[in-house]
Design a protein around this motif. Structure first.
Motif, PDB file in Angstrom:
ATOM      1  N   GLU A   1       0.822  -1.213   0.000  1.00 41.87           N
ATOM      2  CA  GLU A   1       0.000   0.000   0.000  1.00 41.87           C
ATOM      3  C   GLU A   1       0.860   1.270   0.000  1.00 41.87           C
ATOM      4  N   GLY A   2       1.817   1.334  -0.887  1.00 43.24           N
ATOM      5  CA  GLY A   2       2.617   2.552  -1.040  1.00 43.24           C
ATOM      6  C   GLY A   2       3.789   2.672  -0.088  1.00 43.24           C
ATOM      7  N   PHE A   3       3.939   1.738   0.814  1.00 45.25           N
ATOM      8  CA  PHE A   3       5.096   1.720   1.716  1.00 45.25           C
ATOM      9  C   PHE A   3       6.098   0.698   1.185  1.00 45.25           C
ATOM     10  N   ASN A   4       7.381   1.066   1.195  1.00 47.81           N
ATOM     11  CA  ASN A   4       8.397   0.111   0.745  1.00 47.81           C
ATOM     12  C   ASN A   4       9.485  -0.027   1.797  1.00 47.81           C
ATOM     13  N   ALA A   5       9.656  -1.208   2.336  1.00 48.80           N
ATOM     14  CA  ALA A   5      10.591  -1.426   3.450  1.00 48.80           C
ATOM     15  C   ALA A   5      12.035  -1.571   2.989  1.00 48.80           C
ATOM     16  N   HIS A   6      12.256  -1.815   1.714  1.00 49.77           N
ATOM     17  CA  HIS A   6      13.609  -2.053   1.200  1.00 49.77           C
ATOM     18  C   HIS A   6      14.329  -3.137   1.994  1.00 49.77           C
ATOM     19  N   ASP A   7      13.588  -4.163   2.330  1.00 54.21           N
ATOM     20  CA  ASP A   7      14.166  -5.338   2.978  1.00 54.21           C
ATOM     21  C   ASP A   7      13.387  -6.552   2.455  1.00 54.21           C
ATOM     22  N   LEU A   8      13.957  -7.717   2.633  1.00 59.13           N
ATOM     23  CA  LEU A   8      13.306  -8.944   2.174  1.00 59.13           C
ATOM     24  C   LEU A   8      12.517  -9.517   3.355  1.00 59.13           C
ATOM     25  N   LEU A   9      11.267  -9.131   3.455  1.00 62.62           N
ATOM     26  CA  LEU A   9      10.464  -9.478   4.626  1.00 62.62           C
ATOM     27  C   LEU A   9       9.804 -10.841   4.432  1.00 62.62           C
ATOM     28  N   PRO A  10       9.615 -11.567   5.542  1.00 66.75           N
ATOM     29  CA  PRO A  10       9.159 -12.962   5.433  1.00 66.75           C
ATOM     30  C   PRO A  10       7.663 -13.080   5.168  1.00 66.75           C
ATOM     31  N   LEU A  11       7.304 -14.215   4.610  1.00 67.03           N
ATOM     32  CA  LEU A  11       5.900 -14.525   4.304  1.00 67.03           C
ATOM     33  C   LEU A  11       5.432 -15.674   5.174  1.00 67.03           C
ATOM     34  N   PRO A  12       4.154 -15.732   5.471  1.00 66.89           N
ATOM     35  CA  PRO A  12       3.612 -16.945   6.086  1.00 66.89           C
ATOM     36  C   PRO A  12       3.420 -17.985   4.979  1.00 66.89           C
ATOM     37  N   TYR A  13       3.710 -19.222   5.265  1.00 68.84           N
ATOM     38  CA  TYR A  13       3.563 -20.252   4.239  1.00 68.84           C
ATOM     39  C   TYR A  13       2.173 -20.862   4.333  1.00 68.84           C
ATOM     40  N   THR A  14       1.208 -20.062   3.884  1.00 70.99           N
ATOM     41  CA  THR A  14      -0.210 -20.438   3.918  1.00 70.99           C
ATOM     42  C   THR A  14      -0.722 -20.602   2.488  1.00 70.99           C
ATOM     43  N   GLU A  15      -1.876 -21.232   2.378  1.00 76.76           N
ATOM     44  CA  GLU A  15      -2.506 -21.378   1.061  1.00 76.76           C
ATOM     45  C   GLU A  15      -2.828 -20.005   0.483  1.00 76.76           C
ATOM     46  N   GLU A  16      -3.271 -19.088   1.341  1.00 76.98           N
ATOM     47  CA  GLU A  16      -3.614 -17.751   0.833  1.00 76.98           C
ATOM     48  C   GLU A  16      -2.368 -17.068   0.248  1.00 76.98           C
ATOM     49  N   ALA A  17      -1.248 -17.127   1.013  1.00 76.73           N
ATOM     50  CA  ALA A  17      -0.011 -16.497   0.532  1.00 76.73           C
ATOM     51  C   ALA A  17       0.480 -17.170  -0.747  1.00 76.73           C
ATOM     52  N   LEU A  18       0.337 -18.484  -0.814  1.00 80.98           N
ATOM     53  CA  LEU A  18       0.760 -19.209  -2.014  1.00 80.98           C
ATOM     54  C   LEU A  18      -0.019 -18.713  -3.234  1.00 80.98           C
ATOM     55  N   GLY A  19      -1.318 -18.523  -3.052  1.00 79.61           N
ATOM     56  CA  GLY A  19      -2.132 -18.025  -4.162  1.00 79.61           C
ATOM     57  C   GLY A  19      -1.672 -16.646  -4.609  1.00 79.61           C
ATOM     58  N   ILE A  20      -1.372 -15.778  -3.649  1.00 81.31           N
ATOM     59  CA  ILE A  20      -0.945 -14.413  -3.984  1.00 81.31           C
ATOM     60  C   ILE A  20       0.427 -14.431  -4.653  1.00 81.31           C
ATOM     61  N   VAL A  21       1.359 -15.184  -4.093  1.00 85.27           N
ATOM     62  CA  VAL A  21       2.707 -15.269  -4.677  1.00 85.27           C
ATOM     63  C   VAL A  21       2.626 -15.798  -6.112  1.00 85.27           C
ATOM     64  N   CYS A  22       1.833 -16.834  -6.315  1.00 81.02           N
ATOM     65  CA  CYS A  22       1.740 -17.416  -7.664  1.00 81.02           C
ATOM     66  C   CYS A  22       1.105 -16.428  -8.637  1.00 81.02           C
ATOM     67  N   ARG A  23       0.067 -15.726  -8.199  1.00 81.39           N
ATOM     68  CA  ARG A  23      -0.556 -14.709  -9.061  1.00 81.39           C
ATOM     69  C   ARG A  23       0.493 -13.663  -9.468  1.00 81.39           C
ATOM     70  N   ASN A  24       1.288 -13.233  -8.501  1.00 88.09           N
ATOM     71  CA  ASN A  24       2.294 -12.197  -8.788  1.00 88.09           C
ATOM     72  C   ASN A  24       3.405 -12.713  -9.709  1.00 88.09           C
TER      73      ASN A  24
END
Lengths: 251, 276
Positions: free
Chosen positions: B103-126
């Motif tokens: 949402e317009g904020f950029n952390a400039h770091d490699l932040l972790p993801l939860p390994y959930t089905e929802e996150a998998l769907g979003i990562v794959c879409r991207n």
């Protein structure tokens, strides 16, 4: 918790060190979250330090780092490129140093030089082609990195002395506001403080006017003898600066 | 006997002279650059990269695509990366299984993801959007992480499903596996066994440092023996894979990194002999 909610909480942890947000992340021991917080602030501090070496030298390490910490608290980064984060620091310095306008102006010069450094490529006009120019209808096209800043202080002279490793002069207000032109000549960014007359002449040509229009303007101001000579001298300076990309025949 | 894989190094500013100012090219098979450093309109960075490209194949390694952003990818970013890739014709285009922007904020770091089905769907879409925009298959790198969220699967199960759904390939960072394994208490051998071996196209090697409570992925020291051992196991499992050493801080002379790369060559040669 949805991914969007998790990412919003993570942002709150980084920008506000919100412990409520950190707790909602449910991410185990605090040391891990602290690593990310440190990484976030370190990356931004490093970006600003590398982007404003001259401003840092002018303010001193402690003053510069305090200003950067304030900036990081005030304005989180918004772009995918860290280069964009540097662009807003001069505005923070203007707030922090209202009585020392040279600080923000110095930072604006550094920022503009950085932007010119990676701006679009364009070769300056080849002097060998000048003999073929139709001067009665000649208009200039300038390199795309050419930009202007307004300054009220001798920030340009301060920048030059610090960059040369010399002791900078004390900050001084100029008798009147001046323009600084910034561009890239080949691969090297450059800048030059302009007299008011030259700044006006350059702006006229940037509007796409013909070279004879510039001569007429300068004749009106400086007379039949000095006007055309001055126009020729300005063109010579601009060619030496490397800011003229092409001389075209205006339709 | 299997052919040796390609070996490369990261291109860093302090080594530009080594790469450009000598008649003989640096004896490596490819260089890897941080994509964002060259996603600019022009000037010295692009000029340097063009000249390096005349001597070496180049891999583009990004840190800001933010593949895990819940609100999607930045189209300006993709447009610029596509422009760079079209000019450079890279060996690989990679980024990380992480997120940095929301949402317009950029952390400039490699932040972790939860390994959930929802996150998998979003990562794959991207990833599918990125591959479409770039017109090529991406390599996705496993991250190092300092926190772990509750999830539906392990990181290696997530990577496997991600590859199946998107057709993307993997950049396996062996140091990141080691760091995360220590930090989160999983078996790095199980990780190597769990990732889809036929999708691993590149390997990263790097050093890490010991924090008070966690290992930190600092890239500021030589590759430690623990990571060399895991690299040995990785090659045994995956066969010859293009390998490079990442050094981002306290960077030594290029000659030191070339010597370190010879260790990788030696391990790979041993594995190839064993496989023959």
């Amino acid at each position: 918790m949805s991914l969007l909610a998790l990412q919003r909480d993570f942002r709150l942890w980084l920008t506000d060190e919100s412990h409520a947000a950190g707790a909602r992340l449910g991410a185990g021991p605090a040391p891990g979250l602290s690593v990310y917080l440190n990484n976030y602030r370190y990356a931004l501090m490093t970006c600003l330090s590398e982007s404003f070496e001259t401003t840092r030298a002018w303010l001193g390490d402690a003053g510069f780092e305090a200003a950067c910490a304030n900036h990081i608290d005030r304005l989180p980064p918004h772009s995918w490129t860290l280069d964009a984060y540097a662009v807003d620091l001069p505005a923070t310095l203007e707030i922090l140093y209202p009585d020392d306008p040279e600080v923000a102006e110095l930072a604006r010069i550094e920022c503009a030089l950085s932007i010119a450094f990676v701006g679009p490529d364009a070769d300056p006009v080849d002097p060998a082609t000048l003999a073929e120019v139709d001067w009665d209808n000649a208009a200039f096209r300038f390199v795309p990195t050419l930009d202007f800043l307004s300054v009220t202080t001798n920030a340009g002279a301060i920048w030059s002395e610090i960059a040369a490793g010399e002791t900078p002069p004390p900050a001084q207000l100029l008798p009147e506001e001046a323009s600084i032109a910034i561009w890239r000549n080949g691969l090297m960014p450059a800048f030059r403080t302009l007299e008011a007359g030259e700044a006006g002449a350059l702006r006229l040509m940037l509007e796409g006017r013909r070279f004879p229009d510039l001569c007429i303007t300068l004749v009106d101001r400086h007379g039949e003898e000095d006007g055309p000579a001055l126009a020729g001298a300005l063109l010579g300076q601009w060619l030496r600066d490397g800011i003229v990309r092409a001389i075209v025949t205006a339709q | 006997m299997l052919a040796l894989p390609r070996f490369g190094l990261g291109l860093r500013k302090c080594h530009y002279g080594d790469f450009l100012n000598h008649d003989a090219p640096v004896p490596i098979d490819f260089v890897e650059v941080i994509s964002e450093n060259f996603m600019v309109d022009g000037g010295r960075p692009r000029d340097t990269l063009r000249r390096v490209r005349l001597r070496h194949p180049v891999a583009l390694h990004g840190v800001s695509m933010s593949i895990g952003s819940a609100d999607g990818l930045d189209r300006d970013y993709l447009r610029r990366l596509r422009g760079l890739a079209d000019e450079i014709d890279p060996l690989f285009v990679s980024d990380h299984l992480s997120w940095s922007r929301i949402e317009g904020f950029n952390a400039h770091d490699l932040l972790p993801l939860p390994y959930t089905e929802e996150a998998l769907g979003i990562v794959c879409r991207n990833i599918l959007q990125a591959q479409d925009a770039l017109g090529r298959t991406m390599l996705v790198e496993n991250p190092s992480s300092y926190i772990a969220f509750a999830g539906d699967m392990t990181e290696w199960e997530f990577l496997d499903a991600m590859c199946v759904r998107t057709g993307c390939a993997l950049l396996l960072d062996v140091n990141n596996i080691f760091v995360s394994a220590v930090n989160h208490g999983f078996d790095p051998g199980a990780y190597l066994a769990g990732v889809p071996g036929d999708r691993v196209r590149q390997i990263h090697l790097a050093g890490h440092s010991h924090g008070r409570d966690l290992l930190i992925d600092t890239h500021d020291r030589p590759v430690p023996w623990s990571v060399w051992a895991l690299y040995d196991a990785a090659l045994e499992r995956f066969g010859p894979v293009a390998t490079m050493i990442e050094r981002d801080d306290d960077i030594p002379p290029l000659a030191d990194l070339l010597t370190e790369l010879d260790i990788a060559r030696g391990i790979a040669a041993k594995q190839m002999r064993r496989a023959a």
